[in-house]
Motif scaffolding. Structure first.
Motif, PDB file in Angstrom:
ATOM      1  N   UNK A  67       0.832  -1.209   0.000  1.00 55.51           N
ATOM      2  CA  UNK A  67       0.000   0.000   0.000  1.00 55.51           C
ATOM      3  C   UNK A  67       0.864   1.255   0.000  1.00 55.51           C
ATOM      4  N   UNK A  68       1.965   1.209   0.735  1.00 50.86           N
ATOM      5  CA  UNK A  68       2.888   2.349   0.755  1.00 50.86           C
ATOM      6  C   UNK A  68       3.456   2.612  -0.632  1.00 50.86           C
ATOM      7  N   UNK A  69       3.830   1.541  -1.351  1.00 45.17           N
ATOM      8  CA  UNK A  69       4.394   1.698  -2.697  1.00 45.17           C
ATOM      9  C   UNK A  69       3.361   2.261  -3.659  1.00 45.17           C
ATOM     10  N   UNK A  70       2.128   1.749  -3.596  1.00 47.74           N
ATOM     11  CA  UNK A  70       1.081   2.212  -4.509  1.00 47.74           C
ATOM     12  C   UNK A  70       0.748   3.675  -4.258  1.00 47.74           C
ATOM     13  N   UNK A  71       0.584   4.060  -2.997  1.00 46.51           N
ATOM     14  CA  UNK A  71       0.233   5.458  -2.705  1.00 46.51           C
ATOM     15  C   UNK A  71       1.398   6.400  -2.949  1.00 46.51           C
ATOM     16  N   UNK A  72       2.622   5.912  -2.804  1.00 38.89           N
ATOM     17  CA  UNK A  72       3.787   6.748  -3.138  1.00 38.89           C
ATOM     18  C   UNK A  72       3.778   7.079  -4.629  1.00 38.89           C
ATOM     19  N   UNK A  73       3.474   6.085  -5.459  1.00 43.13           N
ATOM     20  CA  UNK A  73       3.404   6.315  -6.903  1.00 43.13           C
ATOM     21  C   UNK A  73       2.255   7.256  -7.263  1.00 43.13           C
ATOM     22  N   UNK A  74       1.100   7.048  -6.649  1.00 42.98           N
ATOM     23  CA  UNK A  74      -0.070   7.852  -6.987  1.00 42.98           C
ATOM     24  C   UNK A  74       0.072   9.301  -6.532  1.00 42.98           C
ATOM     25  N   UNK A  75       0.576   9.512  -5.307  1.00 43.30           N
ATOM     26  CA  UNK A  75       0.719  10.881  -4.832  1.00 43.30           C
ATOM     27  C   UNK A  75       1.855  11.598  -5.538  1.00 43.30           C
ATOM     28  N   UNK A  76       2.837  10.858  -6.016  1.00 44.59           N
ATOM     29  CA  UNK A  76       3.873  11.478  -6.844  1.00 44.59           C
ATOM     30  C   UNK A  76       3.281  11.920  -8.178  1.00 44.59           C
ATOM     31  N   UNK A  77       2.385  11.113  -8.724  1.00 42.17           N
ATOM     32  CA  UNK A  77       1.740  11.426 -10.007  1.00 42.17           C
ATOM     33  C   UNK A  77       0.805  12.621  -9.894  1.00 42.17           C
ATOM     34  N   UNK A 182      -9.535   7.705 -23.263  1.00 40.68           N
ATOM     35  CA  UNK A 182      -8.393   6.894 -23.686  1.00 40.68           C
ATOM     36  C   UNK A 182      -7.770   6.178 -22.499  1.00 40.68           C
ATOM     37  N   UNK A 183      -7.714   6.847 -21.347  1.00 44.03           N
ATOM     38  CA  UNK A 183      -7.186   6.212 -20.145  1.00 44.03           C
ATOM     39  C   UNK A 183      -8.088   5.070 -19.696  1.00 44.03           C
ATOM     40  N   UNK A 184      -9.394   5.268 -19.804  1.00 46.41           N
ATOM     41  CA  UNK A 184     -10.343   4.217 -19.443  1.00 46.41           C
ATOM     42  C   UNK A 184     -10.143   2.984 -20.327  1.00 46.41           C
ATOM     43  N   UNK A 185     -10.050   3.199 -21.625  1.00 49.40           N
ATOM     44  CA  UNK A 185      -9.872   2.077 -22.545  1.00 49.40           C
ATOM     45  C   UNK A 185      -8.537   1.373 -22.310  1.00 49.40           C
ATOM     46  N   UNK A 186      -7.498   2.161 -22.061  1.00 55.03           N
ATOM     47  CA  UNK A 186      -6.183   1.572 -21.797  1.00 55.03           C
ATOM     48  C   UNK A 186      -6.201   0.742 -20.534  1.00 55.03           C
ATOM     49  N   UNK A 187      -6.774   1.293 -19.461  1.00 54.48           N
ATOM     50  CA  UNK A 187      -6.829   0.573 -18.197  1.00 54.48           C
ATOM     51  C   UNK A 187      -7.637  -0.703 -18.296  1.00 54.48           C
ATOM     52  N   UNK A 188      -8.762  -0.643 -19.008  1.00 51.77           N
ATOM     53  CA  UNK A 188      -9.599  -1.833 -19.175  1.00 51.77           C
ATOM     54  C   UNK A 188      -8.867  -2.906 -19.964  1.00 51.77           C
ATOM     55  N   UNK A 189      -8.189  -2.514 -21.040  1.00 51.47           N
ATOM     56  CA  UNK A 189      -7.483  -3.478 -21.878  1.00 51.47           C
ATOM     57  C   UNK A 189      -6.286  -4.082 -21.163  1.00 51.47           C
ATOM     58  N   UNK A 190      -5.564  -3.276 -20.381  1.00 50.39           N
ATOM     59  CA  UNK A 190      -4.362  -3.761 -19.722  1.00 50.39           C
ATOM     60  C   UNK A 190      -4.667  -4.867 -18.716  1.00 50.39           C
ATOM     61  N   UNK A 225      -3.920   0.798 -12.563  1.00 55.51           N
ATOM     62  CA  UNK A 225      -2.829   1.563 -11.968  1.00 55.51           C
ATOM     63  C   UNK A 225      -1.824   2.005 -13.026  1.00 55.51           C
ATOM     64  N   UNK A 226      -1.461   1.105 -13.909  1.00 53.06           N
ATOM     65  CA  UNK A 226      -0.508   1.454 -14.978  1.00 53.06           C
ATOM     66  C   UNK A 226      -1.090   2.544 -15.867  1.00 53.06           C
ATOM     67  N   UNK A 227      -2.384   2.416 -16.203  1.00 60.55           N
ATOM     68  CA  UNK A 227      -3.021   3.418 -17.057  1.00 60.55           C
ATOM     69  C   UNK A 227      -3.052   4.790 -16.392  1.00 60.55           C
ATOM     70  N   UNK A 228      -3.330   4.807 -15.103  1.00 63.66           N
ATOM     71  CA  UNK A 228      -3.386   6.076 -14.367  1.00 63.66           C
ATOM     72  C   UNK A 228      -1.994   6.717 -14.299  1.00 63.66           C
ATOM     73  N   UNK A 229      -0.983   5.915 -13.989  1.00 61.71           N
ATOM     74  CA  UNK A 229       0.369   6.457 -13.825  1.00 61.71           C
ATOM     75  C   UNK A 229       0.963   6.947 -15.135  1.00 61.71           C
ATOM     76  N   UNK A 230       0.524   6.364 -16.244  1.00 63.77           N
ATOM     77  CA  UNK A 230       1.076   6.757 -17.552  1.00 63.77           C
ATOM     78  C   UNK A 230       0.166   7.730 -18.318  1.00 63.77           C
TER      79      UNK A 230
END
Length: 232
Positions: A67-77, A182-190, A225-230
């Motif tokens: 959880x720390x790693x995920x929130x670190x990535x998200x709050x950095x983004x 586009x982010x929605x479609x990317x996240x769903x496909x990934x 998560x990948x779609x959101x970060x990218x």
């Protein structure tokens, strides 16, 4: 990368993981909820460790560190942006959902359903601050679109796609839709791509067979998560 927000996210994520540990342990059963520690039978408390035998609820520190790693990535983004709170919320709940799904192949309503009012409220506040009500509308439509799409897939798959996956899809659709179609479609496909790759690797390593069912929730969450970060 914003170091201050990254550290803040890691600290917040660690605390959130510790706060969610008892809930994850309670829900990591096939049906219903676990009421007591499996080791000593003492009722589950809200703490990370049993008050009776002092054992950890689940593997020590794993939930907190992930959880720390995920929130670190998200709050950095989303450093300092009004929608950071919404993504931190779904990030923490998402890790808890993935942990339960991996343990017992289940996405409980107790974690999936609160995503809807929580995300609508937090994104609604962000839309108010940003002065972008259209962005909130797109997020809501994204939830309907992805949730509806998974509902159709669930009906066509005749039970291969569970109700928990469908409910999670609606919540993920809100978050992904907030960032754009586009982010929605990317996240769903990934989600499907990640599951396909992992399945091929496990089959090649003879860790699973064609009859083995993998939990899909973690792949849905990982793809999102990948779609959101990218996202732009």
């Amino acid at each position: 990368m914003n170091l201050t927000w990254t550290v803040a996210g890691a600290v917040l994520g660690f605390a959130a993981g510790m706060g969610l540990r008892a809930t994850v342990y309670r829900l990591s059963v096939a049906v219903g909820e676990r009421a007591a520690c499996a080791g000593c039978g003492v009722p589950i408390s809200g703490r990370a460790r049993c008050t009776g035998c002092r054992s950890w609820y689940g593997a020590p520190l794993v939930l907190e560190l992930v959880t720390a790693a995920v929130l670190a990535l998200l709050l950095s983004r989303f450093a300092g942006l009004p929608d950071a709170a919404a993504f931190a919320f779904i990030g923490a709940v998402g890790v808890a959902l993935a942990a339960v799904d991996i343990a017992v192949q289940r996405l409980p309503d107790r974690l999936t359903l609160p995503l809807y009012p929580g995300l609508v409220a937090l994104f609604g506040l962000a839309a108010l601050i940003n002065g972008q009500p259209a962005q909130l509308l797109r997020a809501l439509l994204g939830g309907v679109a992805l949730g509806g799409g998974y509902l159709v897939l669930g009906l066509l798959s005749r039970g291969q796609l569970g109700g928990g996956d469908i409910k999670l899809a609606g919540g993920l659709g809100i978050a992904l839709g907030w960032l754009g179609w586009s982010t929605l479609l990317t996240g769903a496909a990934l989600g499907f791509v990640l599951m396909g790759v992992v399945s091929v690797v496990l089959l090649a390593a003879r860790r699973v067979t064609l009859q083995h069912a993998l939990s899909f929730g973690p792949f849905m969450l990982g793809g999102a998560l990948v779609a959101v970060l990218t996202s732009a």
